[in-house]
Motif scaffolding. Structure first.
Motif, PDB file in Angstrom:
ATOM      1  N   ILE B 107       0.801  -1.256  -0.140  1.00 59.25           N
ATOM      2  CA  ILE B 107      -0.081   0.007  -0.013  1.00 59.25           C
ATOM      3  C   ILE B 107       0.866   1.384  -0.107  1.00 59.25           C
ATOM      4  N   MET B 108       2.111   1.120   0.563  1.00 61.84           N
ATOM      5  CA  MET B 108       2.847   2.382   0.537  1.00 61.84           C
ATOM      6  C   MET B 108       3.500   2.629  -0.865  1.00 61.84           C
ATOM      7  N   LYS B 109       3.873   1.686  -1.473  1.00 63.58           N
ATOM      8  CA  LYS B 109       4.276   1.686  -2.792  1.00 63.58           C
ATOM      9  C   LYS B 109       3.032   2.477  -3.668  1.00 63.58           C
ATOM     10  N   ILE B 110       1.835   2.044  -3.442  1.00 57.24           N
ATOM     11  CA  ILE B 110       0.506   2.817  -4.342  1.00 57.24           C
ATOM     12  C   ILE B 110       0.365   4.350  -3.636  1.00 57.24           C
ATOM     13  N   PHE B 111       0.816   4.293  -2.337  1.00 55.19           N
ATOM     14  CA  PHE B 111       0.453   5.733  -1.778  1.00 55.19           C
ATOM     15  C   PHE B 111       1.767   6.583  -2.370  1.00 55.19           C
ATOM     16  N   LYS B 112       3.150   6.178  -2.456  1.00 55.98           N
ATOM     17  CA  LYS B 112       3.906   7.143  -2.980  1.00 55.98           C
ATOM     18  C   LYS B 112       3.576   7.576  -4.547  1.00 55.98           C
ATOM     19  N   GLU B 113       3.156   6.508  -5.217  1.00 52.73           N
ATOM     20  CA  GLU B 113       2.622   6.821  -6.520  1.00 52.73           C
ATOM     21  C   GLU B 113       1.726   8.054  -6.615  1.00 52.73           C
ATOM     22  N   ALA B 114       0.649   7.745  -5.706  1.00 52.94           N
ATOM     23  CA  ALA B 114      -0.289   8.850  -5.775  1.00 52.94           C
ATOM     24  C   ALA B 114      -0.021  10.067  -5.006  1.00 52.94           C
ATOM     25  N   ILE B 115       0.965  10.185  -4.419  1.00 52.27           N
ATOM     26  CA  ILE B 115       1.582  11.419  -3.477  1.00 52.27           C
ATOM     27  C   ILE B 115       1.643  12.464  -4.823  1.00 52.27           C
ATOM     28  N   GLY B 116       2.350  11.985  -5.738  1.00 54.37           N
ATOM     29  CA  GLY B 116       2.868  12.747  -6.996  1.00 54.37           C
ATOM     30  C   GLY B 116       1.514  12.971  -7.855  1.00 54.37           C
ATOM     31  N   ILE B 117       0.359  12.531  -7.837  1.00 57.43           N
ATOM     32  CA  ILE B 117      -0.691  12.398  -8.406  1.00 57.43           C
ATOM     33  C   ILE B 117      -1.809  13.320  -7.859  1.00 57.43           C
ATOM     34  N   SER B 118      -1.984  13.060  -6.608  1.00 53.38           N
ATOM     35  CA  SER B 118      -3.292  13.551  -6.133  1.00 53.38           C
ATOM     36  C   SER B 118      -2.915  14.478  -5.062  1.00 53.38           C
ATOM     37  N   ALA B 119      -3.537  15.736  -5.224  1.00 50.34           N
ATOM     38  CA  ALA B 119      -3.250  16.725  -3.932  1.00 50.34           C
ATOM     39  C   ALA B 119      -3.845  16.268  -2.620  1.00 50.34           C
ATOM     40  N   ASN B 120      -4.695  15.702  -2.604  1.00 52.40           N
ATOM     41  CA  ASN B 120      -5.344  15.184  -1.737  1.00 52.40           C
ATOM     42  C   ASN B 120      -4.361  14.133  -0.634  1.00 52.40           C
ATOM     43  N   VAL B 121      -3.898  13.076  -1.473  1.00 52.59           N
ATOM     44  CA  VAL B 121      -3.139  12.044  -0.876  1.00 52.59           C
ATOM     45  C   VAL B 121      -1.813  12.842  -0.339  1.00 52.59           C
ATOM     46  N   GLU B 122      -1.451  13.735  -1.207  1.00 51.52           N
ATOM     47  CA  GLU B 122      -0.161  14.388  -0.951  1.00 51.52           C
ATOM     48  C   GLU B 122      -0.312  15.190   0.493  1.00 51.52           C
ATOM     49  N   SER B 123      -1.660  15.920   0.526  1.00 51.37           N
ATOM     50  CA  SER B 123      -1.516  16.718   1.746  1.00 51.37           C
ATOM     51  C   SER B 123      -1.588  15.655   2.857  1.00 51.37           C
ATOM     52  N   ASN B 124      -2.020  14.514   2.658  1.00 50.88           N
ATOM     53  CA  ASN B 124      -2.188  13.416   3.925  1.00 50.88           C
ATOM     54  C   ASN B 124      -0.791  13.048   4.303  1.00 50.88           C
ATOM     55  N   TRP B 125      -0.046  13.132   3.654  1.00 46.14           N
ATOM     56  CA  TRP B 125       1.325  12.382   3.662  1.00 46.14           C
ATOM     57  C   TRP B 125       2.220  13.753   4.292  1.00 46.14           C
ATOM     58  N   GLN B 126       1.945  14.853   4.004  1.00 44.43           N
ATOM     59  CA  GLN B 126       2.538  16.036   4.347  1.00 44.43           C
ATOM     60  C   GLN B 126       2.079  16.231   6.045  1.00 44.43           C
ATOM     61  N   HIS B 127       0.888  15.861   6.250  1.00 41.17           N
ATOM     62  CA  HIS B 127       0.398  15.935   7.535  1.00 41.17           C
ATOM     63  C   HIS B 127       1.278  14.738   8.489  1.00 41.17           C
ATOM     64  N   ILE B 128       1.417  13.517   8.209  1.00 37.83           N
ATOM     65  CA  ILE B 128       2.343  12.853   8.818  1.00 37.83           C
ATOM     66  C   ILE B 128       3.571  13.546   8.997  1.00 37.83           C
ATOM     67  N   ARG B 129       4.029  13.928   7.722  1.00 36.43           N
ATOM     68  CA  ARG B 129       5.431  14.351   7.816  1.00 36.43           C
ATOM     69  C   ARG B 129       5.642  15.593   8.936  1.00 36.43           C
ATOM     70  N   ASN B 130       4.459  16.329   9.209  1.00 42.31           N
ATOM     71  CA  ASN B 130       4.521  17.450   9.890  1.00 42.31           C
ATOM     72  C   ASN B 130       4.711  16.997  11.315  1.00 42.31           C
ATOM     73  N   GLN B 131       4.004  15.898  11.681  1.00 44.74           N
ATOM     74  CA  GLN B 131       3.816  15.319  12.930  1.00 44.74           C
ATOM     75  C   GLN B 131       5.300  14.785  13.237  1.00 44.74           C
ATOM     76  N   PHE B 132       5.654  14.285  12.484  1.00 47.16           N
ATOM     77  CA  PHE B 132       7.338  13.554  12.948  1.00 47.16           C
ATOM     78  C   PHE B 132       8.155  14.963  13.001  1.00 47.16           C
ATOM     79  N   ILE B 133       7.998  15.752  12.330  1.00 51.38           N
ATOM     80  CA  ILE B 133       9.151  16.925  12.338  1.00 51.38           C
ATOM     81  C   ILE B 133       8.723  17.772  13.826  1.00 51.38           C
ATOM     82  N   GLU B 134       7.400  17.956  13.790  1.00 51.33           N
ATOM     83  CA  GLU B 134       6.998  18.644  15.292  1.00 51.33           C
ATOM     84  C   GLU B 134       7.638  17.904  16.398  1.00 51.33           C
TER      85      GLU B 134
END
Lengths: 204, 204
Positions: B107-134
DNA sequence: TATGTCAATGACACTATGTCATTAAAAACT
DNA sequence: AGTTTTTAATGACATAGTGTCATTGACATA
């Protein structure tokens, strides 16, 4: 002479490329369509397909020059004879890398978008990535040979760590995600890379 | 009672989700179509649109559980009282992070592919990213307060550097790009993060 | 002037998306 | 039991994009 003929063809191709650039900047890569490109170039629907296989093909051509510049930065020589010299060289390369991305910000934005969409574009970026990683790996081996760097670190893994952090900051800058000063980012990354975050007591 | 009605609807939705999962795994996110999903679920063309707005919507739903797991890893507490304890905690968090990605590899493979395609999915990942960074930023502030880490480093920039290198190795693993041992990657990254690549002489 | 070449074109075939009026079966009501 | 309401499910339709190819016509060449 068929020179005029070829000249005409070249001009049409350039007109299309220029139109593609405009359309990409205006709508982004994903939303851009071949229709729009033909419209802006004032060419018929079939014309774009005479010169370009598809949308990706336009972008690949538009990226050539920038790719070349990245390649040159990856090839900057690295022969430090001291820690402080190493620091300067590393900081300089980072600076070149980030500055280039900022200079080509618009097209880099499009490029980033396209990396996720087009396998072709993705492999182009992967190529740049590999050039950097290979070059950095050699630099690390060099630093280790001259006892500037820890021997126990695997050069390839270390090179990837270092490049990845650079790459991600580069995308941050391209996408205007944070507002830190570039100089500050460069100094912090370089410093972290060279000395680490934790205060050294003894090494294992 | 309308319980049967709702039960039926739920089942159809689940059937569609399951079908979407299969189609994504088989064709990837980009090539997958709503048609194929309906086909596999044996539902009419309009049915998918009753439960999901579009293709992205399917993936967002399929990712929920995994997102939750990432969130939990970002929240792992960090209260070391020594360098070696810090090292252990950091290595452990990295290990959790990379292991989760590997466990959910498909599913992560699919997710990665989708990050580049869907703004929605990208913002989901950006959210995770921010949680880690904070979370990492707080950890760095903690380490600095207890004199384990250099005071002069900006916590946010340092946190981003560190997370970005983790993230990229994670994608490497998901995409099977290199064949290094995970343990080796963890140890190298942690070591680099804590002590740096260069042999310390004196700090400025 | 006649002929060949080739840049340019747009109609066509194809594929995908998303909407909506309609259907039919279950639920609620009398 | 019969009637009405609700709603899950459907597929025809409108829309929009891609890529192909036979055709056109202007220019080069003989």
């Amino acid at each position: 002479m068929s020179n005029n003929r070829k000249q005409q063809a070249m001009e049409t191709k350039q007109k299309l490329l220029y139109a593609a650039r405009e359309v990409f900047f205006e709508h982004g890569f994903k939303k851009a369509t071949i229709r729009q490109i033909n419209q802006k170039a004032e060419t018929g629907h079939g014309t774009a397909y005479v010169y370009f296989k598809n949308k990706e093909d336009f972008l690949v051509e538009l990226m050539l020059e920038t790719m070349e510049s990245f390649h040159n930065i990856a090839a900057i020589p690295f022969r430090p004879s001291s820690q402080s010299e190493a620091h300067k060289l590393i900081a300089h390369q980072v600076e070149q890398f980030l500055s280039l991305a900022l200079e080509k910000k618009q097209i880099m934005k499009i490029f980033k978008e396209a990396i996720g969409i087009s396998a072709n574009v993705e492999s182009n970026w992967q190529h740049i990535r590999n050039q950097f990683i290979e070059s950095i790996t050699k630099d690390i081996v060099y630093a280790q040979r001259y006892a500037l760097a820890h021997q126990h670190l695997n050069p390839s893994i270390t090179a990837r760590s270092w490049f990845y952090m650079n790459e991600m900051f580069m995308w941050e800058l391209v996408e205007d995600q944070y507002t830190d000063d570039i100089e500050e980012i460069i100094e912090h990354m370089t410093s972290l890379y060279m000395n680490g975050l934790y205060i050294s007591t003894s090494h294992g």
